[in-house]
Design a protein around this motif. Structure first.
Motif, short mmCIF file in Angstrom:
data_model
loop_
_atom_site.label_atom_id
_atom_site.label_comp_id
_atom_site.label_asym_id
_atom_site.label_seq_id
_atom_site.Cartn_x
_atom_site.Cartn_y
_atom_site.Cartn_z
N ARG A 100 3.06 4.62 2.07
CA ARG A 100 3.53 3.16 1.55
C ARG A 100 3.58 2.13 2.61
N LEU A 101 3.12 1.03 2.47
CA LEU A 101 3.16 0.24 3.40
C LEU A 101 4.15 -0.94 2.93
N ARG A 137 3.34 -4.63 0.46
CA ARG A 137 3.77 -5.94 1.13
C ARG A 137 3.44 -7.13 0.04
N ALA A 138 3.67 -8.51 0.47
CA ALA A 138 3.42 -9.59 -0.53
C ALA A 138 1.91 -10.17 0.06
N VAL A 139 1.27 -9.64 0.98
CA VAL A 139 -0.08 -10.03 1.23
C VAL A 139 -0.92 -8.75 1.31
N ALA A 151 -4.69 -5.36 -2.80
CA ALA A 151 -3.79 -6.29 -3.12
C ALA A 151 -2.47 -6.08 -3.22
N PRO A 152 -1.47 -6.92 -3.04
CA PRO A 152 -0.02 -6.76 -2.89
C PRO A 152 0.47 -5.86 -4.25
N GLY A 153 1.04 -4.93 -4.13
CA GLY A 153 1.68 -4.15 -5.21
C GLY A 153 0.58 -3.07 -5.79
N LYS A 154 -0.47 -3.06 -5.14
CA LYS A 154 -1.56 -2.17 -5.76
C LYS A 154 -1.69 -0.77 -4.93
N SER A 155 -2.22 0.35 -5.30
CA SER A 155 -2.33 1.96 -4.82
C SER A 155 -3.91 1.75 -4.70
N THR A 156 -4.28 2.90 -3.99
CA THR A 156 -5.77 3.23 -3.85
C THR A 156 -5.63 4.83 -3.29
N THR A 157 -6.68 5.61 -3.29
CA THR A 157 -6.78 6.66 -3.05
C THR A 157 -8.02 7.13 -2.19
#
Length: 113
Positions: free
Chosen positions: A110-111, A40-42, A67-73
């Motif tokens: 994936r959101l 998402r953009a937010v 943050a937008p565009g980021k990933s975490t585990t």
């Protein structure tokens, strides 16, 4: 590895959640870590993963905003079974949820909009 998508919902955001079918194998266990991707953009402010049923138990929680565009585990703490409840909240007050998500099958959430 298949990815599971949760679509954010809220004011002006369409609601659509794809829920995976329960794992067929009895005694199946989810992968000990689940990847969360914020498309998402937010920012994703919070995300919780809990067991389903009457005695629900929190097994993972987002430590800080994503943050937008980021990933975490996220590491699952003493997971039981395959079916889980997911609840995410975004900076724009939109929420996303899924009940009965199969984390034995899906290791990526994936959101999206």
């Amino acid at each position: 590895m298949k990815a599971h998508q949760l679509v954010a919902r809220g004011i002006g955001i369409g609601a659509a959640i794809l829920i995976a079918l329960p794992a067929l194998a009895q005694g199946a266990r989810p992968h000990p870590q689940i990847t969360i991707t914020n498309q998402r953009a937010v920012p994703l402010e919070s995300l919780e993963i809990a067991t389903t049923g009457e005695q629900s138990r929190l097994v993972a929680k987002l430590a800080k905003p994503l943050a937008p565009g980021k990933s975490t585990t996220l590491k699952l703490n003493k997971p039981q079974g395959c079916s889980y409840f997911i609840l995410g909240k975004f900076a724009d007050e939109a929420e996303t949820d899924a009940d009965g998500m199969d984390l034995c099958k899906d290791r990526v959430i994936r959101l999206t909009e």
